[in-house]
Design a protein around this motif. Structure first.
Motif, PDB file in Angstrom:
ATOM      1  N   UNK A 262       0.849  -1.190   0.000  1.00  0.00           N
ATOM      2  CA  UNK A 262       0.000   0.000   0.000  1.00  0.00           C
ATOM      3  C   UNK A 262       0.881   1.236   0.000  1.00  0.00           C
ATOM      4  N   UNK A 263       0.353   2.333  -0.507  1.00  0.00           N
ATOM      5  CA  UNK A 263       1.082   3.606  -0.415  1.00  0.00           C
ATOM      6  C   UNK A 263       0.308   4.635   0.393  1.00  0.00           C
ATOM      7  N   UNK A 264      -0.855   4.233   0.906  1.00  0.00           N
ATOM      8  CA  UNK A 264      -1.677   5.182   1.658  1.00  0.00           C
ATOM      9  C   UNK A 264      -2.063   4.575   3.001  1.00  0.00           C
ATOM     10  N   UNK A 265      -1.424   5.071   4.042  1.00  0.00           N
ATOM     11  CA  UNK A 265      -1.679   4.582   5.393  1.00  0.00           C
ATOM     12  C   UNK A 265      -2.174   5.758   6.235  1.00  0.00           C
ATOM     13  N   UNK A 266      -3.236   5.530   6.976  1.00  0.00           N
ATOM     14  CA  UNK A 266      -3.767   6.580   7.844  1.00  0.00           C
ATOM     15  C   UNK A 266      -3.714   6.093   9.276  1.00  0.00           C
ATOM     16  N   UNK A 267      -3.164   6.919  10.135  1.00  0.00           N
ATOM     17  CA  UNK A 267      -2.913   6.525  11.506  1.00  0.00           C
ATOM     18  C   UNK A 267      -4.022   7.038  12.423  1.00  0.00           C
ATOM     19  N   UNK A 268      -4.754   6.117  13.004  1.00  0.00           N
ATOM     20  CA  UNK A 268      -5.830   6.516  13.918  1.00  0.00           C
ATOM     21  C   UNK A 268      -5.690   5.759  15.230  1.00  0.00           C
ATOM     22  N   UNK A 269      -4.442   5.568  15.648  1.00  0.00           N
ATOM     23  CA  UNK A 269      -4.192   4.789  16.869  1.00  0.00           C
ATOM     24  C   UNK A 269      -3.331   5.600  17.822  1.00  0.00           C
ATOM     25  N   UNK A 270      -3.474   5.345  19.090  1.00  0.00           N
ATOM     26  CA  UNK A 270      -2.554   5.902  20.068  1.00  0.00           C
ATOM     27  C   UNK A 270      -2.836   7.344  20.420  1.00  0.00           C
ATOM     28  N   UNK A 271      -2.713   7.658  21.676  1.00  0.00           N
ATOM     29  CA  UNK A 271      -2.953   9.017  22.157  1.00  0.00           C
ATOM     30  C   UNK A 271      -1.751   9.465  22.967  1.00  0.00           C
ATOM     31  N   UNK A 272      -1.307  10.661  22.689  1.00  0.00           N
ATOM     32  CA  UNK A 272      -0.200  11.230  23.456  1.00  0.00           C
ATOM     33  C   UNK A 272      -0.611  12.637  23.873  1.00  0.00           C
ATOM     34  N   UNK A 273      -0.468  12.923  25.155  1.00  0.00           N
ATOM     35  CA  UNK A 273      -0.885  14.239  25.642  1.00  0.00           C
ATOM     36  C   UNK A 273       0.104  15.312  25.197  1.00  0.00           C
ATOM     37  N   UNK A 274      -0.380  16.528  25.111  1.00  0.00           N
ATOM     38  CA  UNK A 274       0.466  17.685  24.827  1.00  0.00           C
ATOM     39  C   UNK A 274       1.631  17.734  25.810  1.00  0.00           C
ATOM     40  N   UNK A 275       2.822  18.042  25.303  1.00  0.00           N
ATOM     41  CA  UNK A 275       4.009  18.099  26.143  1.00  0.00           C
ATOM     42  C   UNK A 275       3.931  19.124  27.262  1.00  0.00           C
ATOM     43  N   UNK A 276       3.028  20.080  27.134  1.00  0.00           N
ATOM     44  CA  UNK A 276       2.910  21.109  28.169  1.00  0.00           C
ATOM     45  C   UNK A 276       2.409  20.515  29.488  1.00  0.00           C
ATOM     46  N   UNK A 277       1.741  19.362  29.433  1.00  0.00           N
ATOM     47  CA  UNK A 277       1.232  18.716  30.647  1.00  0.00           C
ATOM     48  C   UNK A 277       2.369  18.328  31.576  1.00  0.00           C
ATOM     49  N   UNK A 278       3.348  17.602  31.006  1.00  0.00           N
ATOM     50  CA  UNK A 278       4.501  17.173  31.796  1.00  0.00           C
ATOM     51  C   UNK A 278       5.259  18.391  32.326  1.00  0.00           C
ATOM     52  N   UNK A 279       5.404  19.405  31.465  1.00  0.00           N
ATOM     53  CA  UNK A 279       6.122  20.618  31.845  1.00  0.00           C
ATOM     54  C   UNK A 279       5.467  21.264  33.066  1.00  0.00           C
ATOM     55  N   UNK A 280       4.144  21.325  33.047  1.00  0.00           N
ATOM     56  CA  UNK A 280       3.418  21.953  34.153  1.00  0.00           C
ATOM     57  C   UNK A 280       3.488  21.074  35.400  1.00  0.00           C
ATOM     58  N   UNK A 281       3.318  19.760  35.212  1.00  0.00           N
ATOM     59  CA  UNK A 281       3.370  18.840  36.352  1.00  0.00           C
ATOM     60  C   UNK A 281       4.718  18.957  37.068  1.00  0.00           C
ATOM     61  N   UNK A 282       5.793  19.047  36.284  1.00  0.00           N
ATOM     62  CA  UNK A 282       7.117  19.203  36.877  1.00  0.00           C
ATOM     63  C   UNK A 282       7.251  20.541  37.596  1.00  0.00           C
ATOM     64  N   UNK A 283       6.669  21.568  37.006  1.00  0.00           N
ATOM     65  CA  UNK A 283       6.753  22.896  37.619  1.00  0.00           C
ATOM     66  C   UNK A 283       6.021  22.910  38.955  1.00  0.00           C
ATOM     67  N   UNK A 284       4.869  22.248  39.026  1.00  0.00           N
ATOM     68  CA  UNK A 284       4.144  22.182  40.294  1.00  0.00           C
ATOM     69  C   UNK A 284       4.927  21.311  41.272  1.00  0.00           C
TER      70      UNK A 284
END
Lengths: 451, 451
Positions: A262-284
């Motif tokens: 195939x030459x056409x693959x569409x990715x609809x798997x997996x969720x990753x949170x915005x990197x700002x979440x970890x940044x804020x969690x560390x700051x707190x």
């Protein structure tokens, strides 16, 4: 709370959660600043309709300024947040500016993840942004165009094979829409190929599609997918993505990887949170994030010991009444937004009692497989078929109605329904004029999280 | 004409001329191949509505395959023509393929030109493709966003200054639409700036705007532009374009260049024919091209001594009944397309008499300045104001009607008219998320001619 000057609420992210929080503060005595990288709110659940040419981006997006125009205490700021200084109480933007806050609301959502295989991103784009959608539209339509001109039968077959990875709502909807595009919309458009010969393959790692739904609905969906001519590979993982094939492997110890050309693959798997979440969690400090990077929040959506910092929507992980984490769906984000807006507004009115914890009211969930084919469940009630599809249609139009696009979308859908047409089948973008060239990457700046 | 096999007509370009030629051959005993770089026909006269957020690209574009779906003798080929072999009777494509023809129709149109200053292209995009339009939309909307965040009053003024170069219909329409965007649509959207403070400057080298129209209509248009708050600089040429200013110089010997501080320049001046015209003219031999590169054609739209090669639309230059060259407008292209389709069809039926020469039926011309402000002239009859605008609206919707988008567009316009809204105000594309960054070039592949 604040002294003489007015209390400043900074909301980062104009998705369902952030926008609802902003709206909840419309009449509160504060100055609200909503920061987003994009100038519009996007109704992501219908993005697959843009990716398959049924709707235009503007049909499912509304300028944030336009939505909040009449909310005079609210200011929209177009910018990309890159960090937090919780001591000085400021957020910093990519352009070097800092924005001071008294209360911070972070709702920058999530994007897809390739489970450590970020090199697959170019070959298998996900579906989170308008640019993702128009890029997928370009690839899908270009594949038919290239097939029409391809003399080699093997290469033609490869071009007419579309692989969707992930059997959740997005994957099921994408596969269904591609099938309808190939078998209905395009059926008379070509001369050398028959678009109905297309193979659409849905790869899902679990034992059933729509795993978050009741088993009966998964079974209905599987049957509906089969009726649309879609091959579903359950219990199967993608182990490799190349320019001309996808390697999948069954979830058995003795399984060997099989290649799907195939030459056409569409990715609809997996969720990753915005990197700002970890940044804020560390700051707190001392605040855990889970594997997808979501921030563990208190029952009132605040973070750690900071009563002035809220995280919500797909970026937050919170335990529901059933002891399980709340799902990363639009209704949770909207309700959390409403809730947090209310909590802040109450505080500003001098209410010092601790707020009641956030409680998710699960009105049910739904997914559509194709025209007049959908599943819905609410409070033990399960619907399938036309009725579920009409419910799905109604609720989505109701939501869009708030953004003035209602009648347009309704019309366009009605039009598509009766004519099997998809009017927005435009191949656009940088590479649009050279459909024969290999796929190009989505611009790197676009594939990252919103915020 | 051809022997046993069916006669092959190859049409290059799916604009007004090429598409009409293809349609004229619907019932002719031949195989038609329509080649275009893009998969859609674009209604260019409304492109400025996309550039200013009133319409989506799909509202003014229709897939060529969809338009020609039922024309079973016609095949659409997505590809870029790069050369001709008139001896072997083939056209070659960028990907190396060759397409044989018995009759060739070339209609690859024109684009804008910077009069030798191609380095201005990045700073002052023109308006010919869908990508041009979304890029201009991004720049215009981003300018307001950046102004909102700009503390320096001088820089803010510069960001809120929009310069449109060229006072023909496109320039007048763009200037009018930007003015309506700033003064109506966005009037409540910002907090730090007042979009009504925007300066919109239209620069025209001639002594009047809409120079192709009667002087009275030019005077009306000038007045209408003034009423919309647009500064019009007549008799003025652009002599320099930089990232933060445009240099204009009055058309007097003693004039000195004056700088207009601005970061948003839109180019609506100058016409340059597709490079394929010169290539074909040279291949035929002894056929002159004019300064913009248009091919001089015979009265029947054939080229030189080749009765099997036609050039039409904006790519051709042909003398009208009044001894002047026919204007490069859509009606000429459409009528030439109809005409050439008819000439080829007649030949295929065995008609060996020389065709009557092409005769342009001038039904009149019109241009719109803004909502309810337009000019129209036909057979000495001149209209201005609401009546002209309604005529303009009617004719444009009538044309779009052929592409199924009629009701959508009508609805969206009605909606805009009553709400002064522009729903498609999306900042999209590669640089969309960083509006504060300097403008990026339109991808080079997109700025070139269609074909």
């Amino acid at each position: 709370m604040a002294g003489g000057a007015q209390h400043r609420v900074v909301i980062v992210g104009g998705g369902f959660a952030g926008l609802n929080a902003a709206r909840g503060l419309a009449k509160a005595p504060c100055r609200v600043t909503l920061i987003d990288r994009r100038n519009f709110h996007l109704f992501q659940p219908l993005l697959y309709q843009v990716a398959t040419g049924a709707l235009s981006p503007a049909n499912i997006a509304a300028p944030l300024r336009s939505i909040l125009r009449r909310q005079r205490n609210t200011n929209v700021l177009l910018g990309e947040v890159t960090g937090f200084d919780l001591g000085a109480k400021t957020v910093s933007l990519r352009d070097g500016a800092t924005v001071p806050f008294d209360t911070l609301v972070l709702a920058t959502g999530a994007t897809h993840t390739y489970f450590g295989h970020d090199d697959w991103a170019d070959l298998a784009p996900g579906l989170k942004t308008v640019e993702d959608a128009t890029e997928i539209r370009r690839r899908v339509l270009s594949a038919f165009e290239r097939a029409e001109r391809e003399p080699d039968p093997k290469a033609r077959e490869r071009l007419l094979t579309f692989v969707v990875v992930g059997g959740g709502p997005t994957g099921v909807e994408m596969a269904g829409a591609i099938s309808e595009l190939a078998r209905q919309t395009l059926r008379n458009d070509f001369r050398a190929i028959n678009p109905r010969d297309s193979r659409i393959i849905l790869v899902e790692g679990q034992t059933r599609v729509l795993g978050a739904f009741h088993e009966k609905l998964s079974a209905y969906a599987l049957n509906a997918l089969h009726k649309l001519g879609i091959e579903v590979r359950l219990d199967c993982h993608v182990v490799g993505v190349q320019a001309d094939q996808v390697e999948v492997k069954a979830d058995r110890p003795d399984a060997v990887a099989a290649a799907i050309p195939t030459e056409t693959v569409i990715w609809a798997a997996g969720v990753k949170a915005s990197g700002l979440g970890k940044l804020l969690a560390d700051a707190v400090g001392g605040v855990p994030t889970d594997r997808p990077g979501r921030v563990t929040v208190n029952p009132d959506c605040t973070v750690g010991s900071r009563s002035d910092v809220f995280v919500l929507g797909d970026l937050a992980v919170q335990t529901g009444a059933d002891g399980k984490p709340l799902p990363g769906v639009a209704p949770v984000a909207m309700q959390q937004g409403d809730y947090v807006g209310g909590v802040i507004a109450a505080r500003l009115k001098g209410d010092t009692s601790p707020p009641r914890p956030f409680k998710y009211w699960d009105k049910g969930s739904m997914a559509t497989i194709g025209m007049a084919k959908a599943v819905a469940e609410t409070n033990g009630l399960r619907l399938t078929g036309v009725l579920a599809w009409l419910a799905w249609l109604f609720i989505h139009i109701l939501y869009l109605a708030r953004f003035e696009n209602r009648v347009l979308v309704l019309w366009q859908w009605a039009f598509n329904y009766f004519t099997r047409n998809r009017a927005a089948r435009l191949i656009t973008g940088e590479n649009a004029a050279n459909p024969a060239e290999p796929h190009r990457a989505v611009p790197p700046g676009e594939a990252v999280v919103k915020g």
